[in-house]
Design an enzyme around this catalytic site. Structure first.
Site, mmCIF file in Angstrom:
data_model
loop_
_atom_site.group_PDB
_atom_site.id
_atom_site.type_symbol
_atom_site.label_atom_id
_atom_site.label_comp_id
_atom_site.label_asym_id
_atom_site.label_seq_id
_atom_site.Cartn_x
_atom_site.Cartn_y
_atom_site.Cartn_z
ATOM 1 N N GLY A 115 6.738 -6.297 -0.764
ATOM 2 C CA GLY A 115 6.097 -6.330 0.552
ATOM 3 C C GLY A 115 7.097 -6.715 1.620
ATOM 4 O O GLY A 115 8.309 -6.545 1.441
ATOM 5 N N CYS A 147 10.370 1.489 1.638
ATOM 6 C CA CYS A 147 11.372 0.424 1.810
ATOM 7 C C CYS A 147 12.773 1.019 1.771
ATOM 8 O O CYS A 147 13.661 0.563 2.461
ATOM 9 C CB CYS A 147 11.194 -0.629 0.732
ATOM 10 N N SER A 175 -4.847 -5.043 0.891
ATOM 11 C CA SER A 175 -6.294 -5.032 1.172
ATOM 12 C C SER A 175 -6.830 -3.657 1.548
ATOM 13 O O SER A 175 -8.041 -3.437 1.479
ATOM 14 C CB SER A 175 -6.604 -6.002 2.309
ATOM 15 N N GLU A 183 10.684 -7.942 -3.886
ATOM 16 C CA GLU A 183 11.177 -6.639 -3.436
ATOM 17 C C GLU A 183 10.675 -6.477 -2.008
ATOM 18 O O GLU A 183 9.493 -6.204 -1.786
ATOM 19 C CB GLU A 183 10.592 -5.519 -4.310
ATOM 20 N N LEU A 184 11.576 -6.655 -1.045
ATOM 21 C CA LEU A 184 11.105 -6.764 0.345
ATOM 22 C C LEU A 184 11.578 -5.592 1.189
ATOM 23 O O LEU A 184 11.922 -4.545 0.677
ATOM 24 C CB LEU A 184 11.549 -8.114 0.906
ATOM 25 N N GLU A 208 12.894 -3.533 10.594
ATOM 26 C CA GLU A 208 12.543 -2.373 9.771
ATOM 27 C C GLU A 208 11.539 -1.523 10.557
ATOM 28 O O GLU A 208 10.527 -2.040 11.024
ATOM 29 C CB GLU A 208 11.897 -2.862 8.475
ATOM 30 N N TRP A 236 0.813 -1.220 0.000
ATOM 31 C CA TRP A 236 0.000 0.000 0.000
ATOM 32 C C TRP A 236 0.843 1.264 0.000
ATOM 33 O O TRP A 236 0.321 2.351 -0.166
ATOM 34 C CB TRP A 236 -0.898 0.012 1.254
ATOM 35 N N ASN A 237 2.167 1.169 0.244
ATOM 36 C CA ASN A 237 2.893 2.414 0.573
ATOM 37 C C ASN A 237 3.083 3.364 -0.617
ATOM 38 O O ASN A 237 3.060 4.578 -0.444
ATOM 39 C CB ASN A 237 4.215 2.114 1.289
ATOM 40 N N HIS A 288 -3.624 -6.313 -4.932
ATOM 41 C CA HIS A 288 -3.063 -5.173 -4.209
ATOM 42 C C HIS A 288 -3.302 -5.373 -2.712
ATOM 43 O O HIS A 288 -4.054 -6.262 -2.297
ATOM 44 C CB HIS A 288 -3.745 -3.884 -4.703
#
Ligand code: NAP
Length: 456
Positions: free
Chosen positions: A207, A263, A158, A229-230, A360, A131-132, A156
Site C-alpha cells: 500500500g 507501484c 475497502s 511493499e509501498l 507518486e 485495490w490496484n 483487503h
C-alpha cells in the site's frame, strides 16, 4: 460502525455494501485460522503443492468472471484482468513446483554429529492489501505463505470487498482447509486490533507509504515481523544511444499499465537533452493514441481510476506540478461525464520540488525530466524518497547493465524493457518503498522461522 462500499468507478453507482465485522467477529475468525494452522503445519509438502495446483485450476476456470469483477469493482480493463488472473495461477504453480525444494532442510557441516537449517512456519499472517491488483497482490503473498505452512487473514482495501470474498472462495473450492485463508471485512481502523491479537504472528502490507509507516510502527512495538511493499516513483532513464521508437513504445506501456495505477509503473522519464524533443514528440503521439472507456469492453486500454477521490487527488498533483513550472504537453483536464476517468497526460520540464517529481502520481500522468548527460540522469533518478523499480534505455547493454547494477538506488532495475514482477524473481523496494521481499525463494523465507538444529 464502519461500512465497506464497492462503487463502480465507471458509473459512480454503488454495487455492494458490507458492514464491517465487529472486533469479536474478527477475533473468532483469527482463532479459527490459528486452529487451521495447527493442523496445516503438519501436512506434507506434496499435499500443499497439490492444493496450490488446484487453486491455479479454479483461477483459470473462472478467469473471465474474476476479470469482469475487477472491471466493475475497480475499473481494470478486462483483458488486463484476465492476464492478472493467469499470473496468479502461475504463482500458485511456481510455489507448488519449487516450494518443496525451497523449504527442504539444509544440512550444514560443523563439528556436530548432525546440524542443519530448517524452515518452520510462524502461524497466522495478516495481509493488508491494496485495490490496484486485487487478485495478484493477494496471491503473490498467499501462495508462498500457504506453501510454507502458514495460515492467513486478509484485510483487503475497502473498495474491493467482492474481490476479497471471491479470493477466499478460490482457496475453499481448491480444497484448502475451511479456515486456512480467511477474509476479514474490516476498515483500516481495525487493523491495529487485529495486529495486536497474539495469534497473529506477522504482517505484510502492500500500500501507500503512510500506511506502511503506521503498520511498521505498530509491528515494531509488538516485535512482529513485517514486510512492506509501498509506493514508488520509478525513473526510466533514456540515454542518447537508446533505440527511440522501441523505448517510447515501452515507456508508454509502462506508464499506462492498469491505467497508471501500479507501484512499478514508469513515473519519471529522465531523458538526455540530445534526444529530448524527439522523445517528447513520439511519446505524446503514442500516449494520445491510447483508448479510454468502459473497462468491460474488449480492446480498451484505459479504464477509469479506481475511485473518484483518487482521480481528484491526481488532478490536484498535476495542477500543482504545472504551478511549479512544469509544462503540459497532453491531457490534464477532467473529462465531462460520469466515471472517475482521467486522460493520458504528459508533463515536461518537471523538476525536484514539484509533486510530479517528489510524490507518486497514481494514474496515467507522465513526468518528463530533461537532463544534460548520464551522470545527471543517474543523479535525478536517485534523487527520490522512493526506491522501488527503475529502467535504463541504451543500445550499449554493457553500459546499461553497469548503471542498473551499480548506480541506480532501487529494488530492481531493468535494461531496455519495463519493470514487471515475476514469481521467479525477488520483488520489493528500498527507502520509502518499503523493505522485505516477495516472490522467488526470498518471499517464501520472509515468514518462516529459519531454525538451526545442532545434534552433538
Ligand atoms: P493505501 O491507502 O495505503 O491502502 C492499502 C491498504 O492499507 C488498504 O487495505 C487500506 O485499507 C489499508 N490502510 C490504509 N491506511 C492504513 C493504516 N493507517 N493502517 C492500516 N491499514 C491501512 O494504498 P492504496 O491507495 O490502496 O494503494 C495504492 C498504494 O499502494 C500506492 O502507493 C502504490 O504504489 C502502493 N502499492 C505498492 C505495491 C508494491 O508492491 N510496492 C504494489 C501495489 C501498490 P482501506 O482500504 O480500508 O483504507
Amino acid at each position: 460502525m464502519t461500512t465497506l462500499r464497492s462503487i463502480n468507478p465507471t458509473t459512480g453507482q454503488q454495487i455492494a455494501v458490507y458492514p464491517a465485522l465487529s472486533l469479536a467477529e474478527s477475533g473468532y475468525i483469527i482463532q479459527a485460522t490459528h486452529h487451521a494452522f495447527l493442523e496445516w503445519r503438519r501436512t506434507d509438502f506434496s499435499a500443499r503443492s497439490n492444493l496450490l495446483r488446484g487453486a491455479a485450476m479454479v483461477l483459470r476456470q473462472k478467469q473471465t468472471e474474476y476479470a469482469r469483477l475487477m472491471a466493475r469493482e475497480m475499473g481494470k480493463p478486462v483483458a488486463q484482468g484476465r492476464a492478472e488472473i493467469e499470473k496468479c495461477a502461475w504463482a500458485c504453480e511456481y510455489y507448488a513446483e519449487h516450494g518443496p525444494r525451497f523449504l527442504a532442510s539444509k544440512p550444514v557441516a560443523t563439528d556436530a554429529s548432525r546440524s542443519f537449517v530448517t524452515f518452520q512456519p510462524l502461524g497466522v499472517v495478516l495481509a493488508v492489501m491494496p485495490w490496484n491488483f486485487p487478485f495478484w497482490q493477494v496471491f503473490r503473498f498467499a501462495a508462498p505463505n500457504l506453501m510454507a505452512g502458514n495460515s492467513a487473514v486478509l484485510k483487503h482495501a475497502s473498495n474491493v470487498s467482492q474481490c476479497a470474498l471471491a479470493i477466499e472462495k478460490v482457496f475453499r473450492q481448491a480444497g484448502f482447509p475451511e479456515s486456512l485463508f480467511r477474509t476479514l471485512l474490516i476498515g483500516a481502523d481495525q487493523v491495529p486490533a487485529v495486529l495486536s491479537n497474539p495469534l497473529v504472528k506477522a504482517v505484510t502490507l502492500t500500500g501507500s507509504t503512510p500506511a506502511g509507516k503506521a503498520i511498521a510502527a505498530q509491528a515494531g512495538s509488538l516485535l512482529k515481523k513485517s514486510v512492506l511493499e509501498l509506493g514508488g516513483s520509478d525513473p526510466y532513464v533514456v540515454l542518447a544511444d537508446a533505440d527511440l521508437e522501441e523505448t517510447v513504445n515501452t515507456c508508454v506501456a509502462a506508464r499506462l499499465i492498469n491505467t497508471g495505477q501500479s507501484c512499478i509503473a514508469a513515473k519519471r522519464f529522465i531523458v538526455v537533452n540530445s534526444v529530448r524533443s524527439n522523445f517528447e514528440e513520439l511519446f505524446v503521439r503514442k500516449m494520445r493514441d491510447r483508448s479510454m472507456g468502459d473497462p468491460l469492453e474488449e480492446g480498451i486500454d484505459l479504464g477509469p481510476l479506481a475511485r473518484h477521490d483518487l482521480r481528484d487527488e491526481l488532478h490536484r498533483q498535476v495542477q500543482l506540478s504545472l504551478e511549479a513550472k512544469g509544462r503540459l504537453l497532453l491531457g490534464g483536464a477532467i473529462p465531462v461525464g460520469p466515471g472517475a476517468f482521467y486522460p493520458p497526460t504528459v508533463l515536461t520540464d518537471v523538476k525536484k520540488g514539484s509533486p510530479a517529481f517528489d510524490e507518486e502520481l497514481f494514474g496515467p500522468v507522465a513526468a518528463i525530466v530533461p537532463v544534460k548527460d548520464e551522470a545527471e540522469a543517474i543523479q535525478a533518478a536517485n534523487d527520490s524518497n522512493f526506491g522501488l523499480g527503475a529502467a535504463v534505455f541504451t543500445r550499449d547493454t554493457v553500459r546499461g547493465e553497469r548503471i542498473a547494477a551499480e548506480e541506480i538506488e532501487a529494488g530492481c532495475c531493468f535494461v531496455n524493457t519495463f519493470v514487471k514482477s515475476d514469481p521467479r524473481l525477488p520483488f520489493g523496494g528500498i527507502k520509502e518503498s518499503g523493505y522485505g521481499r516477495e516472490l522467488a525463494v526470498f518471499g517464501l523465507r520472509e515468514f518462516v522461522n529459519i531454525k538451526t538444529i545442532y545434534v552433538k
